[in-house]
Design a protein around this motif. Sequence first.
Motif, PDB file in Angstrom:
ATOM      1  N   LEU A  38     -12.256  24.718  10.555  1.00 34.73           N
ATOM      2  CA  LEU A  38     -12.200  26.164  10.312  1.00 34.73           C
ATOM      3  C   LEU A  38     -11.823  26.464   8.864  1.00 34.73           C
ATOM      4  O   LEU A  38     -11.850  27.615   8.436  1.00 34.73           O
ATOM      5  CB  LEU A  38     -11.167  26.824  11.234  1.00 34.73           C
ATOM      6  N   GLY A  39     -11.450  25.409   8.143  1.00 38.21           N
ATOM      7  CA  GLY A  39     -11.033  25.594   6.758  1.00 38.21           C
ATOM      8  C   GLY A  39      -9.643  26.193   6.656  1.00 38.21           C
ATOM      9  O   GLY A  39      -9.335  26.932   5.733  1.00 38.21           O
ATOM     10  N   LEU A  40      -8.791  25.876   7.661  1.00 39.31           N
ATOM     11  CA  LEU A  40      -7.455  26.489   7.685  1.00 39.31           C
ATOM     12  C   LEU A  40      -6.373  25.455   7.475  1.00 39.31           C
ATOM     13  O   LEU A  40      -6.505  24.288   7.839  1.00 39.31           O
ATOM     14  CB  LEU A  40      -7.215  27.162   9.043  1.00 39.31           C
ATOM     15  N   GLU A  41      -5.276  25.917   6.887  1.00 38.05           N
ATOM     16  CA  GLU A  41      -4.045  25.139   6.839  1.00 38.05           C
ATOM     17  C   GLU A  41      -3.285  25.404   8.140  1.00 38.05           C
ATOM     18  O   GLU A  41      -3.547  26.394   8.832  1.00 38.05           O
ATOM     19  CB  GLU A  41      -3.170  25.625   5.669  1.00 38.05           C
ATOM     20  N   ASP A  42      -2.313  24.527   8.441  1.00 32.80           N
ATOM     21  CA  ASP A  42      -1.414  24.785   9.566  1.00 32.80           C
ATOM     22  C   ASP A  42      -0.718  26.127   9.328  1.00 32.80           C
ATOM     23  O   ASP A  42      -0.190  26.369   8.232  1.00 32.80           O
ATOM     24  CB  ASP A  42      -0.366  23.656   9.641  1.00 32.80           C
ATOM     25  N   GLY A  43      -0.749  27.003  10.307  1.00 39.18           N
ATOM     26  CA  GLY A  43      -0.164  28.328  10.137  1.00 39.18           C
ATOM     27  C   GLY A  43      -1.133  29.377   9.656  1.00 39.18           C
ATOM     28  O   GLY A  43      -0.786  30.563   9.542  1.00 39.18           O
ATOM     29  N   GLY A  44      -2.377  28.967   9.391  1.00 36.42           N
ATOM     30  CA  GLY A  44      -3.365  29.913   8.899  1.00 36.42           C
ATOM     31  C   GLY A  44      -3.785  30.931   9.944  1.00 36.42           C
ATOM     32  O   GLY A  44      -3.515  30.792  11.134  1.00 36.42           O
ATOM     33  N   LYS A  45      -4.441  31.971   9.493  1.00 35.96           N
ATOM     34  CA  LYS A  45      -4.825  33.056  10.397  1.00 35.96           C
ATOM     35  C   LYS A  45      -6.270  32.900  10.843  1.00 35.96           C
ATOM     36  O   LYS A  45      -7.113  32.371  10.118  1.00 35.96           O
ATOM     37  CB  LYS A  45      -4.674  34.400   9.693  1.00 35.96           C
ATOM     38  N   ALA A  46      -6.536  33.394  12.054  1.00 32.07           N
ATOM     39  CA  ALA A  46      -7.894  33.325  12.568  1.00 32.07           C
ATOM     40  C   ALA A  46      -8.156  34.496  13.492  1.00 32.07           C
ATOM     41  O   ALA A  46      -7.232  35.144  13.980  1.00 32.07           O
ATOM     42  CB  ALA A  46      -8.101  32.013  13.326  1.00 32.07           C
ATOM     43  N   ALA A  47      -9.427  34.754  13.740  1.00 36.40           N
ATOM     44  CA  ALA A  47      -9.826  35.740  14.746  1.00 36.40           C
ATOM     45  C   ALA A  47     -10.339  34.974  15.954  1.00 36.40           C
ATOM     46  O   ALA A  47     -11.047  33.969  15.813  1.00 36.40           O
ATOM     47  CB  ALA A  47     -10.910  36.640  14.200  1.00 36.40           C
ATOM     48  N   GLY A  74     -13.139  40.821  24.287  1.00 36.53           N
ATOM     49  CA  GLY A  74     -12.339  41.417  23.230  1.00 36.53           C
ATOM     50  C   GLY A  74     -12.062  40.438  22.110  1.00 36.53           C
ATOM     51  O   GLY A  74     -12.492  39.276  22.155  1.00 36.53           O
ATOM     52  N   GLU A  75     -11.348  40.923  21.112  1.00 35.54           N
ATOM     53  CA  GLU A  75     -11.079  40.100  19.947  1.00 35.54           C
ATOM     54  C   GLU A  75      -9.634  40.307  19.518  1.00 35.54           C
ATOM     55  O   GLU A  75      -9.101  41.426  19.574  1.00 35.54           O
ATOM     56  CB  GLU A  75     -12.032  40.495  18.814  1.00 35.54           C
ATOM     57  N   ILE A  76      -8.979  39.235  19.096  1.00 37.84           N
ATOM     58  CA  ILE A  76      -7.588  39.320  18.636  1.00 37.84           C
ATOM     59  C   ILE A  76      -7.409  38.509  17.353  1.00 37.84           C
ATOM     60  O   ILE A  76      -8.270  37.712  16.987  1.00 37.84           O
ATOM     61  CB  ILE A  76      -6.600  38.790  19.718  1.00 37.84           C
ATOM     62  N   ARG A  77      -6.270  38.746  16.706  1.00 35.82           N
ATOM     63  CA  ARG A  77      -5.902  37.979  15.513  1.00 35.82           C
ATOM     64  C   ARG A  77      -4.732  37.069  15.875  1.00 35.82           C
ATOM     65  O   ARG A  77      -3.792  37.517  16.553  1.00 35.82           O
ATOM     66  CB  ARG A  77      -5.448  38.922  14.400  1.00 35.82           C
ATOM     67  N   VAL A  78      -4.807  35.834  15.431  1.00 31.83           N
ATOM     68  CA  VAL A  78      -3.746  34.879  15.767  1.00 31.83           C
ATOM     69  C   VAL A  78      -3.369  34.026  14.560  1.00 31.83           C
ATOM     70  O   VAL A  78      -4.131  33.933  13.588  1.00 31.83           O
ATOM     71  CB  VAL A  78      -4.189  33.925  16.904  1.00 31.83           C
ATOM     72  N   PHE A  79      -2.174  33.411  14.664  1.00 24.32           N
ATOM     73  CA  PHE A  79      -1.808  32.313  13.768  1.00 24.32           C
ATOM     74  C   PHE A  79      -2.248  31.025  14.419  1.00 24.32           C
ATOM     75  O   PHE A  79      -2.138  30.881  15.632  1.00 24.32           O
ATOM     76  CB  PHE A  79      -0.284  32.236  13.598  1.00 24.32           C
ATOM     77  N   CYS A  80      -2.700  30.065  13.618  1.00 22.29           N
ATOM     78  CA  CYS A  80      -3.097  28.772  14.169  1.00 22.29           C
ATOM     79  C   CYS A  80      -2.036  27.731  13.857  1.00 22.29           C
ATOM     80  O   CYS A  80      -1.579  27.624  12.717  1.00 22.29           O
ATOM     81  CB  CYS A  80      -4.430  28.332  13.570  1.00 22.29           C
ATOM     82  N   LYS A  81      -1.685  26.967  14.888  1.00 24.50           N
ATOM     83  CA  LYS A  81      -0.669  25.947  14.690  1.00 24.50           C
ATOM     84  C   LYS A  81      -1.244  24.615  15.160  1.00 24.50           C
ATOM     85  O   LYS A  81      -1.741  24.521  16.294  1.00 24.50           O
ATOM     86  CB  LYS A  81       0.560  26.322  15.527  1.00 24.50           C
ATOM     87  N   ALA A  82      -1.179  23.624  14.306  1.00 24.50           N
ATOM     88  CA  ALA A  82      -1.712  22.315  14.680  1.00 24.50           C
ATOM     89  C   ALA A  82      -0.869  21.716  15.800  1.00 24.50           C
ATOM     90  O   ALA A  82       0.358  21.790  15.769  1.00 24.50           O
ATOM     91  CB  ALA A  82      -1.694  21.389  13.467  1.00 24.50           C
ATOM     92  N   ALA A  83      -1.567  21.137  16.791  1.00 24.43           N
ATOM     93  CA  ALA A  83      -0.846  20.560  17.926  1.00 24.43           C
ATOM     94  C   ALA A  83      -1.630  19.378  18.468  1.00 24.43           C
ATOM     95  O   ALA A  83      -2.800  19.184  18.132  1.00 24.43           O
ATOM     96  CB  ALA A  83      -0.665  21.617  19.013  1.00 24.43           C
ATOM     97  N   GLU A  84      -0.965  18.605  19.330  1.00 26.62           N
ATOM     98  CA  GLU A  84      -1.627  17.434  19.921  1.00 26.62           C
ATOM     99  C   GLU A  84      -2.469  17.876  21.104  1.00 26.62           C
ATOM    100  O   GLU A  84      -2.173  17.570  22.255  1.00 26.62           O
ATOM    101  CB  GLU A  84      -0.575  16.425  20.368  1.00 26.62           C
TER     102      GLU A  84
END
Lengths: 127, 430, 550
Positions: free
Chosen positions: A46-55, A61-71
């Motif tokens: 997605l081209g994101l860092e840990d903690g980056g934002k995504a839709a 429906g659609e929401i906005r979230v923070f992304c957190k890397a996980a196992e």
Amino acid sequence: MGTLSGLLVTVRTARQGAEMVSDKHGAPYIEEISTLRIHQDDLAELGLEDGGKAALASEHGEIRVFCKAAETPRGLFFLPLGPVANVLFSVHSAKESGVPNWKGIEVTVTGGEGPDKPSGPGQRGES
Amino acid sequence: MTTHDNVVCTFCGCLCDDLEVDVEDNAIKAVRKACLIGKNKIMNALSHAPAIRVNGREASLGAAVEEAARILGEAKNPLVYGMSSTTSEAQREMVDIAEMIRANLDNPSSYCHGPGVLARQQAGLVTCTLGEAKNRADLVIYWGCNPVEAHMRHLTRYSLQPKGLYTPEGRKDRKVVAIDIRQTPTTKRADLFLQVTPGHTFEIASVLRALVNGLEPEFQDGREEVAGVPMESWRRVVEMIKACKYGVLFFGLGVTQCRNTDINVEQVSRLVQDANKHVRFSALAMRGHGNVNGCNQVMTWQTGFPLAVNFSRGFPRHNPGEYSVVPMLARQEVDAALIVATDPGAHLPADAVRFLKTIPVIHLDPHENLTTPWATVVIPVAPVGVAAAGTFYRMDNVPLRVKKMVESPHPSDEDVLKAIKEKIRHVAHT
Amino acid sequence: MLRIHNGLIYDPANAVNGEAGDVIIHDGVIVSGAGLSEKQKRDMETIDASGCAVLPGGVEIHSHIAGAKVNNGRILCPEEHRSHVSARTSLTRAGCGLCVPTTFRTGYLYSKLGYTTIFEAAVPPLEARHAHEELMDMPLLDKGCYTVMGNNHLVMQVLKDPDRAARKERLRELASWLLRASRGYAVKVVNPGGVEDWKWNAGAADLDTPTPPFGVTPRQIVTALAEAADELKLPHSMHLHCNHLGEPGNLETTLATMRALEGRRVHYTHLQFHSYDKTKKGGFRSGAARIAEYFNKHPEFTCDVGQIVFGPTLTMTSDAPMEFKLFQMRKGKWASGDIEMESGSGIVPISYAPKILVNAIQWSVGLELMLLINDPWRIFLTTDHPNAGPFTAYPEIIKLLMDADYRMSWLEKLHPRVRRATGLFEITREYTLEEIAIITRSGPARALGLAAKGHLGAGADADVAVYRLDQDRRAMFSRPVYVLKGGAVVVRDGEIVDTPNGRTLCVDPEGGRSLPQDLAETFDGFYTVKMANYMVEDEYLERPEVVPCG
């Protein structure tokens, strides 16, 4: 910024539980229920860092979230139960027994489209 | 300062009953022995109480009760819903009101552990109290559940670590298996973790049943795996089942909400029955809300059915999928709702909430939540287990009395419901 | 004051057998009419009972009506509820079910048969609050429950004590404590040792099978608990469900148990299920004659029958291993629940059919016992509801007992080999109305030590059932003209007209205020609830009435 398709699964987290019983209008609760657990490689795609934002979008429906890397497995995304996740679900996604598909709804994640702050439960565009 | 011992926590289905709570000047000062969630819940029990409101304006309790009774008395097809975080005494009042106004009656289990309850209608369930797990279980299986985060003391008090009568070494006396679609803090505690692909609970239970019954499944495509896990691992699970003395399987929403819902649990339940041909084996549902099991119990003894009941003909009719809350809101047939001790604004799909906002909703809750901002009538109540007493049913059906430690300025759910009921009765007679 | 006028009074406890007269009620209690003038009587509110039999309200000594196991039974069979429903009225609550009716409906159904007092037969202390909560939602009946102790770890821990005197004293204290903790009425024993054995996956318990890991035998458990119940002077004796329920040849175990308990008060419950002989090939045959012959010689014993009713029902018992066996035969639904430190429970749906030989024999055995045990004060009418069938079949069973021709007419409906396997069809005895009054009210009241129930003498609770005399005894007992509960008319012409709640009947035996140190340590170590949260609080008792010991 990329887009990924996958399955969203709603889950309980310790912080979601602990904040829910403290204050459902408090910032920590809203932050936790807006935090998506996602595989490191999916994040990279997605081209994101840990903690980056995504839709995050489903057919409902659609929401906005923070992304957190996980196992987590690739292609499976995990979001705490709550009003943020609920935007992606519908009463019409319930099967015969009356249970919505909380444990697997098709979604797309698009990196980088989040606003500065994740949307709280009161800020959604509801009629 | 007064210290209350043996306090029962009301948050989850574990109902830990060993808490210590310090009270001074009618305020909670400290909570000991509870998990983080339980502690927060009790510490915040008296905070964020909503004002009594009717149509968004502050009102007296009398006026709110009167308006609630008027709405419910005039409704043609009302919904009475919730109950999962209040006492069975209040739940009994809810059923009475539902009967009186010929309502639809449901509780949140219909979209959580309800499929497991429906499976019990179809197959029954071999189960045990949590103490049997503590005292006897030498094999524990966690399937689709993550108690480390959702039932935080479950592992220490009941299932994994406790030193029981016949498990004197605690964790060392137990083999532990976890089945989940991802690694969790719970699966990390297992001896054997089977990471499965989503949506295959029924197949897994079927293959385990076959192996327990001595049948070898055939694989047409030659790929000897089920749910992404090689058969070897499933065989190993069955060997562990057959080698144990007393196994206990704990299942969570990963089983009940997986596609096929109720037939998953039915197959899991049959697996447990089959295992009893070899060893002793039980299964337990990891119930979430503190007294959601109580909803099922009270509804069953008063109406005959654990959830999804309709009283429009005066007698109870039961049809899950029709009278369950989510499909009922999907059809947009209900014209008023009494919602107590659950927060649909936080728990239901967004379109369900949108519809609820279009009908009169009466809501009782101890706290401002995500339903109070828009409910038509909001009545704050005393938090149970802190400022109101009554009965809760643990996930294994053990009933416990939750206590009153402080005074709340607000009445209990039970008292408010009784007042609404009397008012409806009075209006009906005049 | 209220007068039930000119009925034929059947009050066997006071030796009144069908004499015309008045029953006079004041403040919920029956009073003597001796000092009253005819004018005073005429001026009273009067119920005309001409052409009717006037009996004390029925007393149910053994029924599964409330609590965790019963509610699991309700969950297990939604299909059963659909065909038996009652809508809410201005007086009554909605409900459904026949074999496992909802609580309110249970109250109404019993009341509509003329019953006014009822005991739930098996409550484990850990789940006692649940039973009491359901009983609070069961109107029109005085009620109580029996506390199961026959597989209790604390009991077995005490019985391990080698010092006989200490053991006896400690067990008495413990039994008293368990009754207090659960707010129970009597000591109940179910398949002693056998439920614990099954938790170890062991086979069925014989009277002398040691129970692991205690090494205590069922014989020790039953003799010691019977003794404790006696020494506590409890109003009811130990209430015993013997080992090997339902198995062919189990009469040997039943007789051995009875011999072990000779000289003590003991109530043997659902004796029908424990009175089977077996053929040389191991098949079923009636053992009722041998059981009755022995039982007749032992006035210290009472029993209830557990009469089979043909049709679908649900078996439910604390005897979890028995239900497991039944499930293996039937393969359908099976619910089971092990209860830490104390007990278990199981539920399996079943259907009894007259053309199935085993069922026909079971049906005959119950009737044989009732006809061959000659003292009606020692055998009581039950169906072990719902195990052998629903209690709503009582009028049918009364007809079978009172009408030998009717009973004989069943022979052609039963499996043809039943006549070879039982002696039922050689018996010509017919019960009298007085005997029916004894086996359904006066006898159970006496066995339960309820001085104010089961009779119509001065001082009795004004629980009365009035039935219109009818040679068709099933019709007569199906629909009382009046039922009074505590002096209030609650049923008129078979319909509910008032719904007062009854009382909780409990006991206050000597001692048992706390557990000794060693038992308290066991409790703290191995229960998952705190002792303070185990003791059932006063809030769960509805207008409690302590029935005196002694």
